[in-house]
Design an enzyme around this catalytic site. Structure first.
Site: not given
Ligand SMILES: NC(=O)c1ccc[n+]([C@@H]2O[C@H](COP(=O)([O-])OP(=O)(O)OC[C@H]3O[C@@H](n4cnc5c(N)ncnc54)[C@H](O)[C@@H]3O)[C@@H](O)[C@H]2O)c1
Length: 271
Positions: A142, A155
Site C-alpha cells: 500500500s 496496517y
Molecule cells: N482498497 C484500498 O484502498 C487499498 C489500498 C492499498 C492496498 N490495498 C490492498 O489491496 C488488497 C485487496 O484489498 P481490497 O481493497 O480489494 O479489499 P476487499 O475487502 O474489497 O477485498 C479483500 C478480499 O480478501 C478476502 N480476505 C480477507 N481476509 C482473508 C483471509 N484471511 N483469507 C482469505 N481471504 C481473505 C476478503 O474476503 C475479500 O474478498 C489488500 O491487501 C489491501 O490491503 C487496498
C-alpha cells in the site's frame, strides 16, 4: 512476461475488490485461474461474474493458516501441473486505531492475514515458480507501506513488512538468476469493500459513501496497472494520483509528507 494467455494464475482474496477485478481481467486475457477467499459466497459471486465456461480451481481458506496454504499450493500444482503467477492480494484493515490503543489481538490478526498470509503464499509456490523460465510473484502492499500513516499503525506495519520482504526476495531472485520477478504494489485509496469488511465496523452508509469519495481509483484501474506491471516485469508500482503524490512528497521531504498525512488523517477522522 508478455503473454498472459494459458498462464496459471493464483489469486488470494479474489472474492472482492482488487482480487475480483484481477480474476475477471486475467480470465478475459486467457489465464487459467486458481482462486482463494475465506468468504465462500463472495468467491461464488466472482465466479458468476467471470461467467466462465471452463473450469476454475477454487479453495476456501484463511490465508493466515500455513497448513491450509501449503495444502492449497500442493493441490493447485497437482491440478494444473505448474504455476506461473502468484498474486498475494488478500488483506484486511482494522480501521482507525492509534499504535498505543490497538489491541494485541488486532495486531496479531492484521499481521496474520496481511504479512504471514503473503509470506506463506510466496514460499509455498516459490519452488514451483523457479522451475519456469519466467514467472511472477505480486504482493499487495500500500502507499501506507511507503510512509507510516497515523491511526493505521498495524496496517502500515504490515504493509512496510510486505515491501521489505518483497524487495529482498526480488533482489535475491536477481542474484540467483532465476526467472522469478517479484512485484510490490503500492496503491493509494481504491474504491473497494475494504472498509465495509472491517470486523465490527459501525459506520453508516452515508459515512461510508463520504469515505469512498476519498478513494480516487477503481479496482478495475488497479487491476489493469498490476497486469501491465507483470507484463513489463516491474518490481515496484505506485497506483493512483494520491499514492503518487505521497510517494514523491515523501522522497522530497519527510517532514512535509508527515504534515500532509496528519491533515489527511484529521479530515478522515471527522467523517
Ligand atoms: N482498497 C484500498 O484502498 C487499498 C489500498 C492499498 C492496498 N490495498 C490492498 O489491496 C488488497 C485487496 O484489498 P481490497 O481493497 O480489494 O479489499 P476487499 O475487502 O474489497 O477485498 C479483500 C478480499 O480478501 C478476502 N480476505 C480477507 N481476509 C482473508 C483471509 N484471511 N483469507 C482469505 N481471504 C481473505 C476478503 O474476503 C475479500 O474478498 C489488500 O491487501 C489491501 O490491503 C487496498
Amino acid at each position: 512476461m508478455k503473454k498472459i494467455k494459458n498462464k496459471i494464475v493464483v489469486i488470494t482474496g479474489a472474492g472482492s475488490g482488487i482480487g475480483r477485478s484481477l480474476a475477471i481481467k486475467l480470465y478475459q486475457n486467457g489465464a487459467k485461474l486458481a482462486l482463494n477467499d475465506f468468504n465462500e459466497n463472495a468467491l461464488k459471486e466472482t465466479i458468476k461474474l467471470i461467467g466462465s465456461k471452463s473450469e476454475i480451481y477454487t479453495e476456501i481458506f484463511d490465508v493466515s493458516n500455513k497448513e491450509d496454504f501449503d495444502q492449497f499450493a500442493k493441490n493447485v500444482i497437482q491440478h494444473y501441473k505448474k504455476v506461473d503467477i502468484v498474486i498475494n492480494n488478500a488483506g484486511i484493515t482494522n480501521g482507525n486505531s492509534s499504535a498505543s490503543e490497538t489491541t494485541m489481538e488486532a495486531y496479531n490478526k492484521v499481521l496474520g492475514v496481511n504479512l504471514w498470509g503473503m509470506i506463506y503464499g510466496t514460499l509455498a509456490f516459490l519452488p514451483e515458480l523457479r522451475k519456469q523460465k519466467e514467472s511472477s510473484v505480486v504482493n499487495l502492499s500500500s502507499i501506507m507501506g511507503v510512509l507510516g500513516t497515523p491511526y493505521q499503525s498495524v496496517y502500515s506495519t504490515s504493509k512496510f513488512a510486505i515491501r521489505g520482504f518483497s524487495e529482498a526476495l526480488a533482489a535475491e531472485e536477481l542474484c540467483n538468476k532465476t526467472g522469478v520477478i517479484v512485484t510490490c504494489v503500492h496503491p493509494g485509496g481504491i474504491k473497494t469493500n475494504i472498509v465495509r469488511n472491517i470486523e465490527g465496523q459501525n459506520l453508516s452508509e452515508e459515512q461510508l459513501k463520504k469515505l469512498d469519495a476519498h478513494f480516487p481509483t477503481t479496482a478495475d484501474q488497479t487491476a489493469d496497472k498490476i497486469i501491465y506491471a507483470i507484463q513489463k516485469k516491474k518490481t515496484r508500482i505506485v497506483i493512483g494520483p494520491d499514492a503518487k503524490f505521497i510517494y514523491f512528497l515523501s522522497r522530497f521531504s519527510h517532514r512535509l509528507s508527515m504534515k500532509y498525512l496528519v491533515n489527511w488523517a484529521k479530515k478522515l477522522m471527522k467523517i
